[in-house]
Design an enzyme around this catalytic site. Structure first.
Site, PDB file in Angstrom:
ATOM      1  N   HIS A 142       0.772  -1.249  -0.050  1.00 40.84           N
ATOM      2  CA  HIS A 142      -0.001  -0.142  -0.123  1.00 40.84           C
ATOM      3  C   HIS A 142       0.825   1.143  -0.095  1.00 40.84           C
ATOM      4  CE1 HIS A 142      -3.298  -2.766   1.263  1.00 40.84           C
ATOM      5  NE2 HIS A 142      -2.322  -3.126   1.957  1.00 40.84           N
ATOM      6  N   GLU A 199      10.615   8.674 -16.423  1.00 42.56           N
ATOM      7  CA  GLU A 199       8.976   8.898 -16.521  1.00 42.56           C
ATOM      8  C   GLU A 199       8.471   8.561 -18.234  1.00 42.56           C
ATOM      9  OE1 GLU A 199       8.551  12.970 -15.194  1.00 42.56           O
ATOM     10  OE2 GLU A 199      11.007  12.966 -15.170  1.00 42.56           O
ATOM     11  N   SER A 227      15.730  21.530 -15.814  1.00 44.35           N
ATOM     12  CA  SER A 227      14.423  22.618 -16.013  1.00 44.35           C
ATOM     13  C   SER A 227      14.671  23.811 -16.888  1.00 44.35           C
ATOM     14  CB  SER A 227      13.872  22.824 -14.608  1.00 44.35           C
ATOM     15  OG  SER A 227      12.873  23.854 -15.020  1.00 44.35           O
ATOM     16  N   LYS A 245      16.743  22.138 -10.868  1.00 44.49           N
ATOM     17  CA  LYS A 245      15.682  20.835 -11.055  1.00 44.49           C
ATOM     18  C   LYS A 245      16.851  19.665 -11.533  1.00 44.49           C
ATOM     19  CE  LYS A 245      12.224  19.714 -10.193  1.00 44.49           C
ATOM     20  NZ  LYS A 245      10.881  20.016 -11.300  1.00 44.49           N
TER      21      LYS A 245
END
Ligand code: ARG
Length: 457
Positions: free
Chosen positions: A155, A289, A276, A282
């Site tokens: 979970h 991804e 970024s 970043k």
């Protein structure tokens, strides 16, 4: 001029020609189309339908066409619709009249089924090798992390300690099943469809078994209608690609999560991250991804072909031309993921101190305390209840489980003695799970050997 010019009085409308052409994408089948045509020319000669001289002219001509394709000099023509007619027309330009006999007893319907099966055979080998490379990278990282504790989750809540190698090896086994799926699909596709003709079987005495041997097939298809209208091999391939994509997407999701400041379990190498355009600080895990994102395409391609096929009456229908772009897109998409994964995995920095520290937090050894009581004779359900109350007490007093004094623990059960300290450490928790397939370092070492053998097989 179209090959079907005889029956037609009007030319194709340019919009219809553009709409029906598949040469823009089926051109990648050329190596297989040429191999199939060379084998067909030989089969025609064996059946006495062309002379040895005509056969040799066709074979040499097809080899010349192959040379043009290899050198990027082949004149692709959209008005010739697909790769089959493009190659046949070019052959006619190069060798003249004998080319007109090549399509004897053959149809583009059995020809495309052949080309796709030959292509499938090649890409399956290539992708299976790629999967193996990912497995090998995971195995190597696992070999170095058999003794690195980390939290295991259910979970997405900390559950019980595991070792990092155990987590990595889970993916090695998923990928093993994926390799099996590709191999099984290829084995089912390993039957020669050529000789099915347009739908009813060729009317000439072609020795299909000899042709199958020439082209390296294990056997021949048994029903000509099935042979020209079956696309199961594409669907099975796309399903195997979708499942592989799902597995790699889950690995990518784990790594993306682990790379957050909140987890801080991994750091991606700069070589596999991006920055970024506005936020100077970043560092984004784009490769992971995009892997997660591209699994959506792999599913879409599977559903596209299933949907295309579902309402088609037997035998061939032009709808089936729509199988190619999804098929090829999955080959390319999965191939690209499999290319980037091994170096990305090898360059990951695991932050083992953070993993180790997190492994013992949040009462992760509460089950071990219950198991301790079971070993002292308490039924498990009662032990669960007792430990639940201990955890409640610890939360109320802001204590970790190991920090609750033994005397306080004894108030919950007189079975608890000084040896409880040792029983609820992360190391003891790991060591206890020495069952086959468990996370105890000794078990994981044995599993690693098994996994190595599977990957080598
Ligand atoms: N380009 C076609 C396909 O991909 C080849 C078979 C065409 N056959 C036909 N009768 N139109 O399916």
């Amino acid at each position: 001029m179209k090959p079907w010019g005889g029956r037609f009085t009007a030319a194709s409308d340019p919009s219809a020609e553009r709409f029906t052409a598949s040469i823009g994408f089926d051109r990648r089948l050329w190596p297989h189309d040429i191999a199939g045509s060379i084998a067909w020319a030989r089969a025609l000669a064996r059946a006495g339908l062309v002379t040895a001289g005509e056969r040799d002219a066709m074979v040499r001509g097809l080899e010349a066409v192959r040379g043009e394709l290899e050198r990027g000099e082949f004149p692709f023509r959209a008005e010739l619709e697909d790769i089959h007619m493009n190659i046949e027309r070019r052959l006619a330009e190069l060798i003249g009249p004998p080319a007109g006999k090549l399509h004897t007893g053959r149809s583009r319907n059995d020809q495309i089924a052949l080309d796709e099966r030959l292509y499938l055979r090649d890409v399956t080998v290539h992708l299976a090798d790629g999967i193996r490379e990912v497995q090998t990278a995971l195995l190597d990282r696992a070999a170095d992390s058999v003794d690195v504790p980390m939290p295991g989750y259910t979970h997405l809540q900390r559950a019980q300690p595991i070792v990092l190698a155990h987590h990595l090896l889970a993916y090695v086994f998923m990928l093993h099943r994926d390799r099996e799926r590709f191999r099984d699909g290829a084995a089912r596709a390993d039957m020669l469809p050529l000789g099915a003709g347009a739908l009813a079987g060729t009317a000439f005495p072609i020795d299909r078994e000899a042709l199958a041997r020439d082209l390296g097939f294990a056997g021949v298809t048994w029903n000509s209608l099935d042979a020209v209208s079956d696309r199961d091999y594409v669907v099975e391939f796309l399903a195997a690609a979708a499942i592989t994509g799902m597995h790699l997407s889950r690995l990518a999701a784990d790594l993306t999560l682990w790379a957050t400041a909140e987890f801080g379990f991994v750091e991606f190498s700069d070589a596999f991250a991006t920055g970024s355009s506005i936020m100077p600080q970043k560092k984004n895990p784009d490769v992971a991804e995009l892997t997660r994102g591209k699994s959506g395409r792999l599913y879409g391609n599977l559903v596209a072909v299933l949907t295309t096929m579902k309402g088609l009456p037997l035998a061939y229908n032009s709808d089936m031309q729509e199988d190619k772009e999804p098929f090829f897109d999955s080959v390319d998409t999965l191939g690209a993921i499999l290319d980037v994964f091994p170096p990305m995995l090898r360059s990951l920095g695991f932050r083992v101190d953070r993993m180790r520290a997190a492994a013992g937090e949040d009462f992760s050894t509460a089950t071990d305390l219950a198991d301790y009581l079971v070993r002292k004779g308490l039924p498990f359900r009662e032990a669960h209840e007792v430990v639940g109350r201990v955890v409640r007490h610890a939360i109320d007093h802001g204590l970790a489980l190991e920090a609750v004094p033994v005397d306080d623990l004894r108030r919950f059960s007189p079975l608890i003695e000084a040896d409880v300290r040792e029983a609820i450490t992360v190391e003891a928790s790991l060591r206890a799970r020495s069952v086959t397939g468990g996370t105890a370092p000794d078990s994981v070492r044995r599993t690693l050997d098994v996994a190595r053998r599977l990957v080598a097989s």
